[in-house]
Write a protein that holds these residues in place. Structure first.
Motif, mmCIF file in Angstrom:
data_model
loop_
_atom_site.group_PDB
_atom_site.id
_atom_site.type_symbol
_atom_site.label_atom_id
_atom_site.label_comp_id
_atom_site.label_asym_id
_atom_site.label_seq_id
_atom_site.Cartn_x
_atom_site.Cartn_y
_atom_site.Cartn_z
ATOM 1 N N LEU A 190 -9.443 13.644 3.297
ATOM 2 C CA LEU A 190 -9.255 12.255 2.880
ATOM 3 C C LEU A 190 -8.788 11.363 4.022
ATOM 4 C CD1 LEU A 190 -7.563 13.003 -0.512
ATOM 5 C CD2 LEU A 190 -9.570 11.552 -0.267
ATOM 6 N N LEU A 191 -7.912 11.891 4.868
ATOM 7 C CA LEU A 191 -7.304 11.063 5.910
ATOM 8 C C LEU A 191 -8.139 10.985 7.177
ATOM 9 C CD1 LEU A 191 -3.551 12.102 5.539
ATOM 10 C CD2 LEU A 191 -4.758 10.173 4.515
ATOM 11 N N GLU A 192 -9.061 11.907 7.345
ATOM 12 C CA GLU A 192 -9.924 11.896 8.524
ATOM 13 C C GLU A 192 -11.376 11.972 8.076
ATOM 14 O OE1 GLU A 192 -9.054 11.307 11.570
ATOM 15 O OE2 GLU A 192 -6.898 11.279 11.161
ATOM 16 N N VAL A 193 -11.856 10.876 7.513
ATOM 17 C CA VAL A 193 -13.213 10.843 6.975
ATOM 18 C C VAL A 193 -14.212 10.614 8.101
ATOM 19 C CG1 VAL A 193 -14.795 9.623 5.452
ATOM 20 C CG2 VAL A 193 -12.442 10.020 4.739
ATOM 21 N N ILE B 253 -3.028 -2.911 -2.343
ATOM 22 C CA ILE B 253 -1.850 -2.829 -1.477
ATOM 23 C C ILE B 253 -2.079 -1.720 -0.465
ATOM 24 C CG2 ILE B 253 0.640 -2.422 -1.385
ATOM 25 C CD1 ILE B 253 0.704 -3.249 -4.379
ATOM 26 N N PHE B 254 -1.854 -2.034 0.797
ATOM 27 C CA PHE B 254 -1.983 -1.051 1.867
ATOM 28 C C PHE B 254 -0.679 -1.072 2.644
ATOM 29 C CE2 PHE B 254 -3.368 0.375 6.101
ATOM 30 C CZ PHE B 254 -4.080 1.518 5.760
ATOM 31 N N ALA B 255 0.084 0.023 2.539
ATOM 32 C CA ALA B 255 1.402 0.063 3.177
ATOM 33 C C ALA B 255 1.676 1.468 3.697
ATOM 34 C CB ALA B 255 2.493 -0.358 2.194
ATOM 35 N N PRO B 256 1.189 1.811 4.886
ATOM 36 C CA PRO B 256 1.409 3.151 5.442
ATOM 37 C C PRO B 256 2.889 3.445 5.623
ATOM 38 C CG PRO B 256 -0.263 1.952 6.683
ATOM 39 C CD PRO B 256 0.385 0.963 5.763
ATOM 40 N N LEU C 243 -4.085 -4.525 12.391
ATOM 41 C CA LEU C 243 -3.242 -3.343 12.522
ATOM 42 C C LEU C 243 -2.150 -3.394 11.462
ATOM 43 C CD1 LEU C 243 -2.932 -0.835 14.383
ATOM 44 C CD2 LEU C 243 -1.098 -2.073 15.525
ATOM 45 N N VAL C 244 -2.142 -2.407 10.580
ATOM 46 C CA VAL C 244 -1.148 -2.341 9.511
ATOM 47 C C VAL C 244 -0.430 -1.000 9.603
ATOM 48 C CG1 VAL C 244 -0.712 -2.476 7.044
ATOM 49 C CG2 VAL C 244 -2.582 -3.799 8.036
ATOM 50 N N GLY C 245 0.840 -1.052 9.974
ATOM 51 C CA GLY C 245 1.612 0.176 10.078
ATOM 52 C C GLY C 245 1.004 1.199 11.010
ATOM 53 N N GLY C 246 0.389 0.740 12.090
ATOM 54 C CA GLY C 246 -0.221 1.649 13.050
ATOM 55 C C GLY C 246 -1.618 2.100 12.691
ATOM 56 N N GLN C 247 -2.166 1.618 11.563
ATOM 57 C CA GLN C 247 -3.512 2.000 11.174
ATOM 58 C C GLN C 247 -4.447 0.788 11.248
ATOM 59 O OE1 GLN C 247 -4.013 4.616 7.847
ATOM 60 N NE2 GLN C 247 -1.877 5.260 7.877
ATOM 61 N N ARG C 248 -5.678 1.063 11.646
ATOM 62 C CA ARG C 248 -6.638 -0.017 11.906
ATOM 63 C C ARG C 248 -7.515 -0.287 10.691
ATOM 64 N NH1 ARG C 248 -11.879 -0.234 14.619
ATOM 65 N NH2 ARG C 248 -11.749 2.015 14.967
ATOM 66 N N HIS D 88 -17.284 -14.928 1.808
ATOM 67 C CA HIS D 88 -16.785 -13.641 1.320
ATOM 68 C C HIS D 88 -16.656 -12.641 2.473
ATOM 69 C CE1 HIS D 88 -16.270 -10.040 -1.072
ATOM 70 N NE2 HIS D 88 -16.270 -10.751 -2.181
ATOM 71 N N VAL D 89 -15.498 -11.985 2.531
ATOM 72 C CA VAL D 89 -15.266 -10.941 3.536
ATOM 73 C C VAL D 89 -14.757 -9.681 2.840
ATOM 74 C CG1 VAL D 89 -14.879 -12.387 5.575
ATOM 75 C CG2 VAL D 89 -12.990 -11.992 3.969
ATOM 76 N N ALA D 90 -15.011 -8.532 3.453
ATOM 77 C CA ALA D 90 -14.530 -7.244 2.964
ATOM 78 C C ALA D 90 -13.632 -6.643 4.040
ATOM 79 C CB ALA D 90 -15.703 -6.320 2.646
ATOM 80 N N LEU D 91 -13.019 -5.520 3.717
ATOM 81 C CA LEU D 91 -12.057 -4.923 4.638
ATOM 82 C C LEU D 91 -12.264 -3.414 4.647
ATOM 83 C CD1 LEU D 91 -9.716 -5.797 6.473
ATOM 84 C CD2 LEU D 91 -8.162 -5.426 4.554
ATOM 85 N N LEU D 92 -12.480 -2.845 5.836
ATOM 86 C CA LEU D 92 -12.727 -1.418 5.994
ATOM 87 C C LEU D 92 -11.486 -0.722 6.524
ATOM 88 C CD1 LEU D 92 -14.755 1.002 6.076
ATOM 89 C CD2 LEU D 92 -15.196 0.367 8.463
ATOM 90 N N ASP D 93 -10.992 0.256 5.755
ATOM 91 C CA ASP D 93 -9.918 1.137 6.226
ATOM 92 C C ASP D 93 -10.588 2.211 7.079
ATOM 93 O OD1 ASP D 93 -7.827 2.855 6.630
ATOM 94 O OD2 ASP D 93 -7.601 3.463 4.548
ATOM 95 N N VAL D 94 -10.401 2.110 8.403
ATOM 96 C CA VAL D 94 -11.194 2.904 9.338
ATOM 97 C C VAL D 94 -10.932 4.399 9.191
ATOM 98 C CG1 VAL D 94 -11.637 3.335 11.790
ATOM 99 C CG2 VAL D 94 -11.364 0.988 10.955
ATOM 100 N N SER D 95 -9.677 4.811 9.018
ATOM 101 C CA SER D 95 -9.364 6.240 9.006
ATOM 102 C C SER D 95 -9.936 6.942 7.778
ATOM 103 C CB SER D 95 -7.855 6.466 9.082
ATOM 104 O OG SER D 95 -7.205 5.915 7.959
#
Length: 373
Positions: free
Chosen positions: A151-154, A214-217, A317-322, A335-342
């Protein structure tokens, strides 16, 4: 009222840390070459089935340990548990007699995303009696730690883990910002770290909620000197669009999050921005990110502070994650979307919806046929 699903955590008799996953069926063909030719990666999840109500309320003959401790939430005697177990174990080529004692491991009540009934899940745990029994090629033994790593390294084309594993097992392993949220709040966390809270909003029927993301590492790293990011923060909120009656609930959420907060809006519709004013009052240092076409349609009563204009391909950059901004016009021209890279998870706003089709707002540049400028 809710639909109930039975999910089975079948433990490995020779390795207590492993449980059985079933390869999920791919989605049905759509009849369109471009769609049908796409080959997705394999999805693995706990074997499961719908849980039917008992017609005569007779005893199923299967004793479920710990069921009494969940009796305030669910009464298993109302359901045909034996039929459900037979269906699930048939999927993995086993029988009920192949498994030892059954335990009610967890009962999860889904948040009301709508428009249909919520889907609540009964997680039963059992262990195979014979270590020499082999599972077929559509099954594999996995540990919770291995699933978390997936899950964390897709990576593109790699196997994926389904939501039942995450809700039933993985989220208990990983510390999450969701634990700090108000205890009465219903939410879904999938993948870990990406929290969806359905908030009552002025959305279009038959829907009645908009997903607040909500994204809060947990592991916050200070890289504020890195100029390659358009914005830095310790937490991020996407689309705070709840109705006025639920602004108090939104206040409680904002109070649980770090002060260095980024607010991201996918587009300007009321069911996605109506809570902006509350965030501004609770945290005047919060940073708003929006497309300029979105921002010119947001009133001063919603947001009167400055904002950062985004148009696509910027990194946050949110809590060290891109996270990467994706320009996704069509529903509106901003309209914009947001990709959680990891985790390779895309937060899409209204560009894609789970049921029905996304509407094109022609009054706000909605258009799927012409290139957007």
């Amino acid at each position: 009222m809710a639909t109930h699903v039975l999910a089975v955590i079948l433990k490995n008799p020779s390795n207590d840390a492993q449980f059985l996953l079933l390869k999920q069926n791919p989605p049905p063909k759509f009849g369109q070459d471009e769609y049908d030719s796409y080959v997705d990666s394999d999805l693995w999840d706990l074997p499961s089935t719908l849980l039917n109500l008992q017609h005569n309320h007779s005893n199923s003959g299967i004793f479920i340990q710990a069921a009494q401790s969940f009796s305030q939430n669910i009464d298993l005697t109302k359901f045909d548990v034996q039929l459900g177990l037979n269906r699930v174990l048939e999927q993995v080529s086993f029988k009920v007699s192949d498994v030892g004692e059954w335990t009610l491991f967890k009962y999860v009540e889904e948040a009301e995303f709508g428009p249909g009934f919520p889907v609540n899940t009964v997680f039963l745990m059992g262990k195979l009696l014979d270590a020499n029994q082999n599972c077929h090629g559509l099954c594999k033994w996995m540990s919770t730690e291995s699933c978390l790593n997936w899950l964390l390294e897709v990576k593109p084309c790699n196997d994926r883990v389904g939501p039942l594993v995450v809700v039933g097992l993985v989220n208990d392993l990983k510390q999450s910002a969701a634990r700090k949220l108000p205890p009465t709040l219903r939410y879904q966390e999938y993948p870990p770290g990406v929290i969806l809270v359905p908030m009552r909003s002025r959305t279009v029927k038959p829907f009645h909620t908009t997903n607040l993301v909500i994204f809060a590492p947990e592991n916050v790293s200070d890289t504020s000197e890195d100029c390659s990011f358009v914005s830095h923060g310790d937490a991020l909120i996407v689309d705070p669009g709840c109705r006025h009656e639920y602004h108090e609930e939104l206040k409680q959420i904002v109070a649980c999050l770090p002060k260095k907060l980024i607010v991201f809006v996918t587009h300007h519709h009321r069911d996605h921005v109506e809570g902006l004013s509350i965030i501004q009052k609770c945290n005047p240092n919060a940073m708003l990110l929006a497309h300029e076409n979105t921002m010119r349609r947001i009133g001063k009563g919603d947001w009167s502070l400055g904002y950062t204009s985004i148009s696509g391909e910027e990194d946050i950059l949110v809590g060290g994650q891109r996270l990467t901004v994706i320009f996704a016009p069509g529903h509106t021209d901003g309209h914009v979307a947001l990709l959680d890279v990891s985790t390779n998870s895309l937060i899409v706003g209204d560009h894609c919806v789970g049921q029905g089709s996304a509407a094109l707002d022609i009054t706000s540049g909605g258009n799927m046929t012409e290139p957007q400028k």
